[in-house]
Design a protein around this motif. Structure first.
Motif, PDB file in Angstrom:
ATOM      1  N   SER A   1      -1.750  -0.694  -7.582  1.00 49.15           N
ATOM      2  CA  SER A   1      -1.605  -0.591  -6.133  1.00 49.15           C
ATOM      3  C   SER A   1      -0.656  -1.670  -5.621  1.00 49.15           C
ATOM      4  O   SER A   1      -0.394  -1.754  -4.425  1.00 49.15           O
ATOM      5  CB  SER A   1      -2.964  -0.733  -5.447  1.00 49.15           C
ATOM      6  OG  SER A   1      -3.531  -2.006  -5.714  1.00 49.15           O
ATOM      7  N   ARG A   2      -0.150  -2.501  -6.530  1.00 47.22           N
ATOM      8  CA  ARG A   2       0.917  -3.457  -6.222  1.00 47.22           C
ATOM      9  C   ARG A   2       2.230  -2.854  -6.700  1.00 47.22           C
ATOM     10  O   ARG A   2       2.415  -2.628  -7.902  1.00 47.22           O
ATOM     11  CB  ARG A   2       0.658  -4.808  -6.909  1.00 47.22           C
ATOM     12  CG  ARG A   2      -0.644  -5.476  -6.502  1.00 47.22           C
ATOM     13  CD  ARG A   2      -0.692  -5.769  -5.018  1.00 47.22           C
ATOM     14  NE  ARG A   2       0.400  -6.626  -4.590  1.00 47.22           N
ATOM     15  CZ  ARG A   2       0.330  -7.956  -4.550  1.00 47.22           C
ATOM     16  NH1 ARG A   2      -0.781  -8.578  -4.915  1.00 47.22           N
ATOM     17  NH2 ARG A   2       1.357  -8.659  -4.141  1.00 47.22           N
ATOM     18  N   SER A   3       3.122  -2.579  -5.764  1.00 48.38           N
ATOM     19  CA  SER A   3       4.319  -1.799  -6.080  1.00 48.38           C
ATOM     20  C   SER A   3       5.225  -2.468  -7.105  1.00 48.38           C
ATOM     21  O   SER A   3       5.865  -1.788  -7.915  1.00 48.38           O
ATOM     22  CB  SER A   3       5.117  -1.522  -4.801  1.00 48.38           C
ATOM     23  OG  SER A   3       5.525  -2.736  -4.189  1.00 48.38           O
TER      24      SER A   3
ATOM     25  N   VAL B   1       4.402  -1.484 -10.650  1.00 50.96           N
ATOM     26  CA  VAL B   1       4.740  -0.098 -10.981  1.00 50.96           C
ATOM     27  C   VAL B   1       6.245   0.050 -11.195  1.00 50.96           C
ATOM     28  O   VAL B   1       6.690   0.734 -12.118  1.00 50.96           O
ATOM     29  CB  VAL B   1       4.274   0.856  -9.862  1.00 50.96           C
ATOM     30  CG1 VAL B   1       4.416   2.294 -10.303  1.00 50.96           C
ATOM     31  CG2 VAL B   1       2.834   0.566  -9.479  1.00 50.96           C
ATOM     32  N   TYR B   2       7.030  -0.590 -10.345  1.00 51.14           N
ATOM     33  CA  TYR B   2       8.485  -0.473 -10.480  1.00 51.14           C
ATOM     34  C   TYR B   2       8.975  -1.118 -11.775  1.00 51.14           C
ATOM     35  O   TYR B   2       9.998  -0.697 -12.333  1.00 51.14           O
ATOM     36  CB  TYR B   2       9.182  -1.077  -9.266  1.00 51.14           C
ATOM     37  CG  TYR B   2       9.189  -0.143  -8.080  1.00 51.14           C
ATOM     38  CD1 TYR B   2       9.955   1.013  -8.103  1.00 51.14           C
ATOM     39  CD2 TYR B   2       8.409  -0.391  -6.958  1.00 51.14           C
ATOM     40  CE1 TYR B   2       9.963   1.892  -7.040  1.00 51.14           C
ATOM     41  CE2 TYR B   2       8.408   0.484  -5.877  1.00 51.14           C
ATOM     42  CZ  TYR B   2       9.186   1.619  -5.928  1.00 51.14           C
ATOM     43  OH  TYR B   2       9.182   2.499  -4.879  1.00 51.14           O
TER      44      TYR B   2
ATOM     45  N   ALA C   1       7.802   5.647  -9.763  1.00 54.92           N
ATOM     46  CA  ALA C   1       6.943   4.526  -9.387  1.00 54.92           C
ATOM     47  C   ALA C   1       6.183   4.809  -8.104  1.00 54.92           C
ATOM     48  O   ALA C   1       5.002   4.481  -7.975  1.00 54.92           O
ATOM     49  CB  ALA C   1       7.786   3.259  -9.237  1.00 54.92           C
ATOM     50  N   LEU C   2       6.875   5.408  -7.132  1.00 56.09           N
ATOM     51  CA  LEU C   2       6.264   5.622  -5.823  1.00 56.09           C
ATOM     52  C   LEU C   2       5.050   6.534  -5.914  1.00 56.09           C
ATOM     53  O   LEU C   2       4.055   6.339  -5.205  1.00 56.09           O
ATOM     54  CB  LEU C   2       7.303   6.204  -4.864  1.00 56.09           C
ATOM     55  CG  LEU C   2       6.888   6.328  -3.398  1.00 56.09           C
ATOM     56  CD1 LEU C   2       6.552   4.964  -2.826  1.00 56.09           C
ATOM     57  CD2 LEU C   2       7.999   6.990  -2.593  1.00 56.09           C
TER      58      LEU C   2
ATOM     59  N   PHE D   1       2.136   4.377  -7.375  1.00 55.50           N
ATOM     60  CA  PHE D   1       1.754   3.328  -6.427  1.00 55.50           C
ATOM     61  C   PHE D   1       1.051   3.903  -5.206  1.00 55.50           C
ATOM     62  O   PHE D   1      -0.007   3.411  -4.786  1.00 55.50           O
ATOM     63  CB  PHE D   1       2.996   2.548  -6.004  1.00 55.50           C
ATOM     64  CG  PHE D   1       2.839   1.815  -4.703  1.00 55.50           C
ATOM     65  CD1 PHE D   1       2.016   0.706  -4.610  1.00 55.50           C
ATOM     66  CD2 PHE D   1       3.506   2.247  -3.561  1.00 55.50           C
ATOM     67  CE1 PHE D   1       1.862   0.041  -3.402  1.00 55.50           C
ATOM     68  CE2 PHE D   1       3.357   1.591  -2.361  1.00 55.50           C
ATOM     69  CZ  PHE D   1       2.528   0.481  -2.275  1.00 55.50           C
ATOM     70  N   ALA D   2       1.620   4.949  -4.618  1.00 52.68           N
ATOM     71  CA  ALA D   2       1.063   5.504  -3.384  1.00 52.68           C
ATOM     72  C   ALA D   2      -0.337   6.061  -3.597  1.00 52.68           C
ATOM     73  O   ALA D   2      -1.222   5.896  -2.746  1.00 52.68           O
ATOM     74  CB  ALA D   2       1.989   6.589  -2.839  1.00 52.68           C
TER      75      ALA D   2
ATOM     76  N   PHE E   1      -2.741   3.056  -4.128  1.00 50.02           N
ATOM     77  CA  PHE E   1      -2.879   2.311  -2.878  1.00 50.02           C
ATOM     78  C   PHE E   1      -3.728   3.088  -1.869  1.00 50.02           C
ATOM     79  O   PHE E   1      -4.688   2.553  -1.298  1.00 50.02           O
ATOM     80  CB  PHE E   1      -1.484   2.038  -2.305  1.00 50.02           C
ATOM     81  CG  PHE E   1      -1.488   1.274  -1.013  1.00 50.02           C
ATOM     82  CD1 PHE E   1      -1.462  -0.113  -1.014  1.00 50.02           C
ATOM     83  CD2 PHE E   1      -1.512   1.939   0.204  1.00 50.02           C
ATOM     84  CE1 PHE E   1      -1.459  -0.827   0.178  1.00 50.02           C
ATOM     85  CE2 PHE E   1      -1.511   1.244   1.398  1.00 50.02           C
ATOM     86  CZ  PHE E   1      -1.487  -0.144   1.395  1.00 50.02           C
TER      87      PHE E   1
END
Length: 281
Positions: free
Chosen positions: A140-142, A145-146, A204-205, A208-209, A212
């Motif tokens: 949940s920390r972008s 993930v990136y 990644a998005l 993450f999304a 989160f």
């Protein structure tokens, strides 16, 4: 719309005045454990140096995965025990469903170690959100993930360049097969953006999304239910209990989502590798 907005503002202000603070992005900004090592400023923001809970979870997940498979493979037998059976099933799932069936029987084996490690790493870190006393999804920390998305981007692009050459690979990814004429002026930039530049962002998005939003929803139902039951009048108690029921339901749904997001992330990696190796786009 203005009438509805003006009617809602006093109610929202009243809720805030009574002390309920709704969850938001700040709940994911965890402080360093044991203090920070200093701060620095970049891009108009202040960054704190230190070891945070998500960083420790990354290390813990690696230790857990290594420990499990070490114990599962230490006493290999023709008739597997429980741990060996679970390990073999997990490996077979990634090897066959995400490796062989997507990349193809000729090239898939060299990528299975990466896909298998990536799947387990994502799955364990996602499941941390449902583990008592941890209860925080690492991805949940972008930024984390990136980092994985960039690694995946490097792998499939390097694979494609090694197979087709630098010019041949980017031509393959940018020029659709069988398309000629002026339409290429529009398609080539779009294909280049889609296949080369945008892929790691969307990869990644998506993860993450989902991590989160799911965790944010759980916090909302848990804290909102607690506030309605213990801080508001008795008339709000049934709504608070309903919020807790929804919290439990969403918590079980999140376990499924945590698995699916790990699966989808690795599935897309396998598809990108297959596309990089393919002779036609």
């Amino acid at each position: 719309m203005s009438g509805i907005g003006s009617a809602l503002v006093p109610q929202a202000a009243g809720i805030r005045a009574e002390g309920f603070t709704p969850p938001g992005p700040a709940d994911f900004d965890l402080p360093p454990i044991g203090g920070d090592f200093g701060t620095f400023h970049a891009f108009g923001q202040e960054f704190v140096l230190g070891v945070t809970k998500p960083m420790l979870q990354l290390v813990l997940s690696a230790v857990l995965i290594f420990g499990f498979f070490y114990l599962a493979s230490r006493k290999r037998a023709m008739v597997p025990g429980k741990m060996q059976f679970v390990g073999e099933e997990a490996y077979g799932f990634v090897r066959n469903s995400l490796g062989r069936d997507i990349i193809g029987a000729h090239d898939f084996m060299k990528f299975v170690p990466y896909l298998f490690t990536l799947f387990l790493f994502l799955l364990v870190n996602n499941l941390f959100a449902s583990v008592p006393f941890i209860q925080f999804p690492t991805f949940s920390r972008s930024g984390m993930v990136y980092a994985l998305a960039i690694l995946s981007w490097l792998i499939y692009n390097i694979v494609g360049i090694r197979k087709h050459g630098f010019v041949g690979y980017f031509k393959l990814q940018s020029v659709p097969a069988g398309i000629t004429g002026p339409i290429l002026i529009l398609l080539v930039p779009l294909e280049f953006l889609s296949n080369i530049l945008v892929r790691p962002v969307t990869l990644a998005l998506r993860l993450f999304a989902n991590m989160f939003a799911g965790h944010l929803l759980l916090i909302l139902f848990a804290l909102g239910g607690e506030y309605l039951i213990f801080e508001m009048s008795l008339a709000y108690a049934p709504v608070g209990i309903l919020a807790w029921v929804l919290f439990v339901a969403v918590a079980f749904l999140e376990i499924l989502i945590q698995f699916l997001q790990a699966y989808v992330f690795v599935l897309l990696n396998a598809m990108y590798i297959q596309g990089a190796l393919a002779d036609e786009h």
